[in-house]
Structure formats: C-alpha cells, structure tokens
Design an enzyme around this catalytic site. Structure first.
Site, PDB file in Angstrom:
ATOM      1  N   GLY A  10       0.834  -1.212   0.000  1.00 43.55           N
ATOM      2  CA  GLY A  10       0.000   0.000   0.000  1.00 43.55           C
ATOM      3  C   GLY A  10       0.861   1.251   0.000  1.00 43.55           C
ATOM      4  O   GLY A  10       0.534   2.249   0.644  1.00 43.55           O
ATOM      5  N   ALA A  11       1.982   1.196  -0.742  1.00 40.38           N
ATOM      6  CA  ALA A  11       3.002   2.250  -0.627  1.00 40.38           C
ATOM      7  C   ALA A  11       2.931   3.300  -1.728  1.00 40.38           C
ATOM      8  O   ALA A  11       3.808   4.150  -1.823  1.00 40.38           O
ATOM      9  CB  ALA A  11       4.391   1.614  -0.591  1.00 40.38           C
ATOM     10  N   ASP A  60      -2.285  -7.369  -5.588  1.00 42.57           N
ATOM     11  CA  ASP A  60      -3.355  -7.299  -4.591  1.00 42.57           C
ATOM     12  C   ASP A  60      -2.917  -8.199  -3.437  1.00 42.57           C
ATOM     13  O   ASP A  60      -2.746  -9.414  -3.624  1.00 42.57           O
ATOM     14  CB  ASP A  60      -4.653  -7.808  -5.233  1.00 42.57           C
ATOM     15  CG  ASP A  60      -5.820  -7.852  -4.253  1.00 42.57           C
ATOM     16  OD1 ASP A  60      -5.607  -7.675  -3.027  1.00 42.57           O
ATOM     17  OD2 ASP A  60      -6.950  -8.090  -4.717  1.00 42.57           O
ATOM     18  N   VAL A  61      -2.738  -7.615  -2.241  1.00 42.69           N
ATOM     19  CA  VAL A  61      -2.207  -8.410  -1.124  1.00 42.69           C
ATOM     20  C   VAL A  61      -3.159  -9.538  -0.691  1.00 42.69           C
ATOM     21  O   VAL A  61      -2.739 -10.460   0.009  1.00 42.69           O
ATOM     22  CB  VAL A  61      -1.860  -7.530   0.109  1.00 42.69           C
ATOM     23  CG1 VAL A  61      -0.718  -6.583  -0.208  1.00 42.69           C
ATOM     24  CG2 VAL A  61      -3.078  -6.783   0.631  1.00 42.69           C
ATOM     25  N   TYR A 151     -13.503  -2.852  10.247  1.00 42.50           N
ATOM     26  CA  TYR A 151     -12.134  -2.314  10.354  1.00 42.50           C
ATOM     27  C   TYR A 151     -11.569  -2.536  11.757  1.00 42.50           C
ATOM     28  O   TYR A 151     -10.404  -2.922  11.916  1.00 42.50           O
ATOM     29  CB  TYR A 151     -12.203  -0.827  10.006  1.00 42.50           C
ATOM     30  CG  TYR A 151     -10.888  -0.097   9.910  1.00 42.50           C
ATOM     31  CD1 TYR A 151     -10.090  -0.199   8.764  1.00 42.50           C
ATOM     32  CD2 TYR A 151     -10.460   0.742  10.934  1.00 42.50           C
ATOM     33  CE1 TYR A 151      -8.892   0.507   8.664  1.00 42.50           C
ATOM     34  CE2 TYR A 151      -9.270   1.455  10.838  1.00 42.50           C
ATOM     35  CZ  TYR A 151      -8.492   1.341   9.703  1.00 42.50           C
ATOM     36  OH  TYR A 151      -7.312   2.048   9.609  1.00 42.50           O
ATOM     37  N   ALA A 152     -12.391  -2.304  12.792  1.00 44.60           N
ATOM     38  CA  ALA A 152     -11.916  -2.492  14.173  1.00 44.60           C
ATOM     39  C   ALA A 152     -11.556  -3.952  14.421  1.00 44.60           C
ATOM     40  O   ALA A 152     -10.535  -4.256  15.058  1.00 44.60           O
ATOM     41  CB  ALA A 152     -12.994  -2.037  15.156  1.00 44.60           C
ATOM     42  N   LYS A 155      -8.279  -4.650  12.613  1.00 45.58           N
ATOM     43  CA  LYS A 155      -7.106  -4.028  13.248  1.00 45.58           C
ATOM     44  C   LYS A 155      -6.797  -4.666  14.608  1.00 45.58           C
ATOM     45  O   LYS A 155      -5.628  -4.744  15.010  1.00 45.58           O
ATOM     46  CB  LYS A 155      -7.319  -2.516  13.387  1.00 45.58           C
ATOM     47  CG  LYS A 155      -7.331  -1.778  12.044  1.00 45.58           C
ATOM     48  CD  LYS A 155      -6.094  -2.061  11.215  1.00 45.58           C
ATOM     49  CE  LYS A 155      -5.848  -1.038  10.119  1.00 45.58           C
ATOM     50  NZ  LYS A 155      -4.707  -1.404   9.257  1.00 45.58           N
TER      51      LYS A 155
HETATM   52  P1  NAP Z   1      -4.507   5.354   1.969  1.00 44.87           P
HETATM   53  O1  NAP Z   1      -3.977   6.737   1.779  1.00 44.87           O
HETATM   54  O2  NAP Z   1      -5.910   5.051   1.580  1.00 44.87           O
HETATM   55  O3  NAP Z   1      -3.497   4.351   1.229  1.00 44.87           O
HETATM   56  C1  NAP Z   1      -3.708   2.964   1.287  1.00 44.87           C
HETATM   57  C2  NAP Z   1      -2.987   2.322   0.122  1.00 44.87           C
HETATM   58  O4  NAP Z   1      -3.219   0.898   0.202  1.00 44.87           O
HETATM   59  C3  NAP Z   1      -3.503   2.800  -1.236  1.00 44.87           C
HETATM   60  O5  NAP Z   1      -2.425   3.119  -2.091  1.00 44.87           O
HETATM   61  C4  NAP Z   1      -4.285   1.594  -1.729  1.00 44.87           C
HETATM   62  O6  NAP Z   1      -4.314   1.445  -3.138  1.00 44.87           O
HETATM   63  C5  NAP Z   1      -3.509   0.450  -1.118  1.00 44.87           C
HETATM   64  N1  NAP Z   1      -4.282  -0.785  -1.118  1.00 44.87           N
HETATM   65  C6  NAP Z   1      -5.603  -0.947  -0.820  1.00 44.87           C
HETATM   66  N2  NAP Z   1      -5.968  -2.218  -0.983  1.00 44.87           N
HETATM   67  C7  NAP Z   1      -4.866  -2.903  -1.405  1.00 44.87           C
HETATM   68  C8  NAP Z   1      -4.626  -4.242  -1.766  1.00 44.87           C
HETATM   69  N3  NAP Z   1      -5.600  -5.160  -1.725  1.00 44.87           N
HETATM   70  N4  NAP Z   1      -3.380  -4.598  -2.173  1.00 44.87           N
HETATM   71  C9  NAP Z   1      -2.397  -3.678  -2.244  1.00 44.87           C
HETATM   72  N5  NAP Z   1      -2.574  -2.370  -1.920  1.00 44.87           N
HETATM   73  C10 NAP Z   1      -3.791  -1.987  -1.509  1.00 44.87           C
HETATM   74  O7  NAP Z   1      -4.384   4.885   3.500  1.00 44.87           O
HETATM   75  P2  NAP Z   1      -3.444   5.401   4.691  1.00 44.87           P
HETATM   76  O8  NAP Z   1      -4.210   6.378   5.467  1.00 44.87           O
HETATM   77  O9  NAP Z   1      -2.097   5.727   4.176  1.00 44.87           O
HETATM   78  O10 NAP Z   1      -3.400   4.071   5.578  1.00 44.87           O
HETATM   79  C11 NAP Z   1      -2.306   3.157   5.554  1.00 44.87           C
HETATM   80  C12 NAP Z   1      -2.504   2.118   6.657  1.00 44.87           C
HETATM   81  O11 NAP Z   1      -2.577   2.771   7.922  1.00 44.87           O
HETATM   82  C13 NAP Z   1      -3.794   1.322   6.518  1.00 44.87           C
HETATM   83  O12 NAP Z   1      -3.588  -0.003   6.942  1.00 44.87           O
HETATM   84  C14 NAP Z   1      -4.724   2.027   7.467  1.00 44.87           C
HETATM   85  O13 NAP Z   1      -5.752   1.185   7.903  1.00 44.87           O
HETATM   86  C15 NAP Z   1      -3.771   2.417   8.581  1.00 44.87           C
HETATM   87  N6  NAP Z   1      -4.227   3.541   9.389  1.00 44.87           N
HETATM   88  C16 NAP Z   1      -4.472   4.765   8.856  1.00 44.87           C
HETATM   89  C17 NAP Z   1      -4.909   5.804   9.678  1.00 44.87           C
HETATM   90  C18 NAP Z   1      -5.197   7.192   9.161  1.00 44.87           C
HETATM   91  O14 NAP Z   1      -5.672   8.024   9.942  1.00 44.87           O
HETATM   92  N7  NAP Z   1      -4.928   7.510   7.926  1.00 44.87           N
HETATM   93  C19 NAP Z   1      -5.104   5.568  11.045  1.00 44.87           C
HETATM   94  C20 NAP Z   1      -4.846   4.306  11.553  1.00 44.87           C
HETATM   95  C21 NAP Z   1      -4.404   3.291  10.727  1.00 44.87           C
HETATM   96  P3  NAP Z   1      -5.456   2.153  -4.023  1.00 44.87           P
HETATM   97  O15 NAP Z   1      -5.135   3.596  -3.987  1.00 44.87           O
HETATM   98  O16 NAP Z   1      -5.290   1.551  -5.385  1.00 44.87           O
HETATM   99  O17 NAP Z   1      -6.752   1.802  -3.364  1.00 44.87           O
END
Ligand code: NAP
Length: 250
Positions: A10-11, A60-61, A151-152, A155
């Site tokens: 997801g990078a 896709d993971v 989601y909860a 996680k």
């Molecule tokens: P984000 O901006 O939505 O980025 C997530 C990335 O994961 C996107 O590039 C997405 O690709 C990719 N992804 C989704 N499904 C995938 C799959 N099946 N295989 C490979 N890649 C996939 O999210 P973020 O806010 O950076 O969050 C990153 C992590 O931190 C997540 O696990 C999230 O639950 C966790 N987190 C975030 C927050 C927050 O406040 N932002 C808080 C707590 C935890 P697409 O763009 O193609 O969909």
C-alpha cells in the site's frame, strides 16, 4: 550477508509512501507494492532520486498467487526481503445494521488475509537468513470505533496476529510489531470527511481538539515509528503494539 531489502505494501500513497521513503533513507532497497504498479512509480522515482534502489510492484495483497509472484520478483530483482511492512488498507464504514457482507469481506480480506499472505511468503526469506522485521499497521480503531465493526475487528485481529508471529518467528531472529496510528492526514481520512460532508480542514480541526498534542498526525510521524521497529537496534523488541496517536490510548 545479502543487501537489506524491505517490502512496503500500500506504498503508492499516504502512510505507505512515507514509510517507503523513510526506509530508503535508512539504507534499505525498497519494494513499493500497491494494487496499481504505475501508481507506485512516483514513489520509486523519489527514492531513486535520493540515491537508493526501489522497485514498483503491482499486486493485490489479498490474492495468493499475486503475492507469491510479487515476493519472488522482489527477491530476484532487489534481494531477499528481510523487512516487511503490512500497510495496505481500506475502509468500508457503516453501522452494523447497514454493513453488507461485501463491506465486511473487503476490509478483512485486505487487512487480515493480506497481512497473512504477505507474511507467509516473506518469512521464507527471513528464516533462511535468520533475520527479519515484520511491522503491521493496526489502528486506534482496534479499541472500538462507531461505524467500523469490520475495520476495528481487522485491526484488533492484526494485533493478535503480530504477537503470534513474534512467538513463532523469534527463534529465527525475526521480530514482529505493530504500529497503531490515530488520526493521520491521508486520502483515507480525507474520504472519511467527504463521506460525512465536512470540509477536510474542519474534520482535522475537530480531531485535533480531542488529541492531547493538539494536532493530527502526518504520514512521517508513523514512518518514524516503523523505522524504529525495522532497525537493527530494535532486535529485542517483539510482539509490541505502539500507539502513535498524539496521546495515550487505552
Ligand atoms: P490510503 O492513503 O488510503 O493508502 C492505502 C494504500 O493501500 C492505497 O495506495 C491503496 O491502493 C492500497 N491498497 C488498498 N488495498 C490494497 C490491496 N488489496 N493490495 C495492495 N494495496 C492496496 O491509507 P493510509 O491512510 O495511508 O493508511 C495506511 C494504513 O494505515 C492502513 O492499513 C490504514 O488502515 C492504517 N491507518 C491509517 C490511519 C489514518 O488516519 N490515515 C489511522 C490508523 C491506521 P489504491 O489507492 O489503489 O486503493
């Protein structure tokens, strides 16, 4: 000793992109893995312009065959991975009575099945080299959050997964830890604001008012915590969950 290679899922954007850039600055060759390989290129270019090696990988993971192929490709093109950051994630928020099986499965598939498949594929390289770091992205939502049963649960599940990896893989010199962010400014929180019809700035200000440090998180705040767990020096820290949320969490 092989070159140090890290995989970040997801990078292409958000926290994952910040983690990939930070690990590259820490000296790793970095596989930037996301659903769309082309979307990974800007992060790869950024890393390369800083002098480190990087590879864009589309996968896709939650897809077993795609994960196996991706990890094999990383090992061949960048070197055997000894750091894995399971960061890919999605949200499909809804109150329980409105949550569909599709919403439930989509979220648990990416977070749980995805982390399982990636960890199983990468641990082969780690156990062979008798070293490794697995870092899983949990969330403060693991403690419960209205509208996020899927989601909860995912996680919180990742926290149990992390502790069990720590127990099973410790004998091979592999650590497993979780970083559990609070509110971080990314597309994920921007779309949460959009869903409830609130401007993102207002949404962030409202979240910040509940946070002891008086601000919301940046992707780099999370990348710093991941960098610690991925470092050589963190070799005696395993099975831990670090909340990075601007204040204490229960
Ligand atoms: P984000 O901006 O939505 O980025 C997530 C990335 O994961 C996107 O590039 C997405 O690709 C990719 N992804 C989704 N499904 C995938 C799959 N099946 N295989 C490979 N890649 C996939 O999210 P973020 O806010 O950076 O969050 C990153 C992590 O931190 C997540 O696990 C999230 O639950 C966790 N987190 C975030 C927050 C927050 O406040 N932002 C808080 C707590 C935890 P697409 O763009 O193609 O969909």
């Amino acid at each position: 000793m092989s070159r140090r290679t890290a995989i970040v899922t997801g990078a292409a954007r958000g926290i994952g992109a910040a983690v990939a850039k930070r690990l590259a600055a820490d000296g790793f060759a970095v596989a930037v893995l996301d659903l769309d390989e082309a979307a990974c290129e800007p992060v790869v270019e950024d890393v390369r312009s800083g002098g480190a090696d990087a590879l864009a990988v589309g996968a896709d993971v939650a897809d077993e065959a795609a994960v196996e192929a991706a990890v094999t490709r990383v090992a061949q093109e960048l070197g055997a991975p000894t750091v894995l950051v399971n960061n890919a994630g999605i949200t499909r928020d809804n109150l329980l009575f409105k949550m569909t099986i599709g919403d439930w499965d989509a979220v648990t598939d990416v977070h749980l099945r995805g982390a399982f498949l990636m960890s199983r594929a990468v641990q082969r390289h780690m156990t062979e080299q008798r070293r490794g770091r697995i870092v899983n992205l949990s969330s403060t939502s693991a403690l419960g959050n209205r509208g996020q049963t899927n989601y909860a649960a995912a996680k919180a599940g990742l926290q149990g997964f992390t502790k069990t990896l720590a127990i099973e893989l410790g004998a091979f010199g592999i650590t497993a830890n979780a970083v559990a962010p609070g509110f971080v400014e990314t597309d994920m929180t921007a779309s949460a604001a959009e869903r409830i019809g609130m401007p993102f700035e207002e949404f962030k200000a409202s979240a910040a008012s509940q946070i002891p440090l008086g601000r919301t998180g940046k992707p780099e705040d999370i990348a710093h915590a991941v960098s610690f767990f991925a470092s050589e020096g963190a070799g005696f820290v395993s099975g831990q969950v670090l909340y990075v949320a601007g204040g204490p969490c229960d």
